[in-house]
Scaffold this motif. Structure first.
Motif, short mmCIF file in Angstrom:
data_model
loop_
_atom_site.label_atom_id
_atom_site.label_comp_id
_atom_site.label_asym_id
_atom_site.label_seq_id
_atom_site.Cartn_x
_atom_site.Cartn_y
_atom_site.Cartn_z
N THR A 84 0.83 -1.21 0.00
CA THR A 84 0.00 0.00 0.00
C THR A 84 0.86 1.26 0.00
OG1 THR A 84 -1.68 -1.23 1.20
CG2 THR A 84 -1.90 1.16 1.19
N ASP A 120 -5.76 -1.36 -4.80
CA ASP A 120 -5.12 -2.08 -3.70
C ASP A 120 -5.96 -3.31 -3.36
OD1 ASP A 120 -3.25 -2.61 -1.78
OD2 ASP A 120 -3.71 -0.90 -0.49
N GLU A 121 -5.29 -4.29 -2.76
CA GLU A 121 -5.97 -5.51 -2.31
C GLU A 121 -6.85 -6.14 -3.38
OE1 GLU A 121 -7.73 -4.77 1.59
OE2 GLU A 121 -6.00 -3.49 2.01
MG LIG Z 1 -1.89 -2.89 2.32
#
Ligand SMILES: [Mg+2]
Ligand SMILES: Nc1ncnc2c1ncn2[C@@H]1O[C@H](COP(=O)(O)OP(=O)(O)O)[C@@H](O)[C@H]1O
Length: 367
Positions: free
Chosen positions: A52, A148-149
């Motif tokens: 991140t 993200d993710e």
């Molecule tokens: Mg992260």
């Protein structure tokens, strides 16, 4: 003096250890523009490896090179979020341009009218994105989307992949930077609906060499206005074991022991390290352990008798299985960042404190 360490998920640290080459490669893509393969990139790594933070860092870097950015996380509503974020980013960017009188009045008008979030939106997501990208193209402004993710089970991931493919074939100035846990990234690559994403440049955020951890630790302490004794630095580097989150935990805790003294002493480091280990367990290892299968655990347990590297031959013997069977688990654990293979046929624990934690858990489970 304020503690300069950042032991919080998602926060960009003052010094990004060990990512220089990757950052440079990705940054140059923004200046190279169209056709640079790095414009579509996916990074994978364990929890706490710095995914991140890297995404945020690269988004800021893109903005400094005149791109606008849309930052999101894979979840329901992500497409709407990308559009909103892109509009906000475009407006901020063009307002700044306008403020410096670098661009014509028309942009200002356009920003206040057509990009108004209140204005009704016409057409589907792709149409709306195209309208925005058309306007950006007039000023040769690129759009970076960060996700993200990543999760293939989110239906909008598939729609994003589809539409992104159109953007690329239409020659639009767009970039896509994604991040996820290794399991999530391989699931994404395995899905035919998003096969376009298989072309993405793939990077694994793995263990950072001790020398680079040492440099980043020292720089962070010095920039923060203090020094650290050589012995304290050595112990910290050893325990951090190349892991970004652990670097922030150890740095933060040892700094906080005696924040008013000029130097971080060995005793500060030792006590800080003990606190950091506990936080490493709570923040990372408990989750990682929960994701292990029984086979994974048996493989890892079979590594414990060796003090550093374990050969696959020894592990299979201890497990009482053939080595090609044990290899299955080796691959899984390597992908998860739990173990590393630094010479062929030999593996070792690749997350700080994991060995001790595993020993303790296995003992508890036997009782
Ligand atoms: Mg992260
Ligand atoms: N390259 C790096 N060097 C030092 N610390 C880092 C680096 N990248 C991230 N960190 C720190 O590590 C922690 C975890 O980072 P984060 O990006 O949230 O990891 P992830 O998203 O992979 O779980 C944060 O405290 C962050 O400040």
């Amino acid at each position: 003096m304020a503690n300069p360490f950042t032991p919080t998920f998602g926060i960009i640290p003052p010094f990004m250890a060990g990512r220089e080459a990757l950052i440079e490669e990705l940054s140059s893509a923004f200046s190279n523009g169209l056709g640079d393969p790095n414009l579509c990139t996916i990074v994978s790594g364990a929890r706490g490896a710095g995914k991140t933070a890297l995404l945020s860092f690269m988004a800021s870097e893109a903005e400094s090179q005149g791109w606008i950015t849309a930052r999101t996380t894979a979840a329901e509503g992500m497409l709407e979020d990308i559009l909103d974020q892109a509009l906000v980013s475009a407006r901020t960017f063009l307002d700044a341009l306008d403020g410096r009188k670098l661009s014509g009045v028309s942009i200002g008008q356009f920003v206040s009218f057509e990009w108004d979030n209140e204005a009704p939106r016409v057409g589907n997501w792709r149409t709306q994105m195209n309208a925005l990208l058309d306007q950006l193209a007039e000023q040769d402004i690129g759009l970076l989307i960060t996700v993200d993710e990543v999760k293939v089970t989110v239906p909008e991931m598939k729609r994003l992949a589809q539409v992104y493919q159109h953007f690329v074939t239409e020659g639009r100035k767009v970039a896509l930077l994604m991040a996820g846990l290794p399991q999530a990234v391989s699931a994404l690559f395995g899905d035919d609906d998003v096969s376009f994403l298989r072309r993405a440049r793939k990077h694994v955020l793995g263990r950072i060499p001790d020398g680079e951890i040492r440099d980043a630790l020292l720089l962070t302490v010095n920039e923060g206005g203090r020094s650290i004794s050589a012995e304290a630095l050595d112990e910290a580097v050893g325990v951090i074991d190349g892991f970004p989150y652990m670097m922030q935990l150890v740095g933060y805790r040892m700094w906080a022991e005696n924040p008013r003294s000029e130097q971080i002493a060995l005793a500060d480091a030792r006590h800080g390290i003990e606190l950091a280990k506990r936080e490493m367990i709570e923040g990372i290892l408990e989750y990682t352990y929960r994701e292990l299968s029984d086979g994974d655990k048996r493989f890892l347990a079979a590594m414990l008798p060796d003090s550093q590297d374990s050969s696959l031959a020894a592990i299979s013997r201890r497990m009482g299985v053939k080595s090609n069977y044990a290899s299955q688990y080796k691959r899984r654990l390597l992908a998860q960042g739990v173990i590393g293979e630094y010479s062929k046929g030999y593996v070792r624990f690749d997350m700080p404190v994991f060995r001790d934690y595993l020993e303790q858990r296995l003992k508890e489970e036997q009782e």
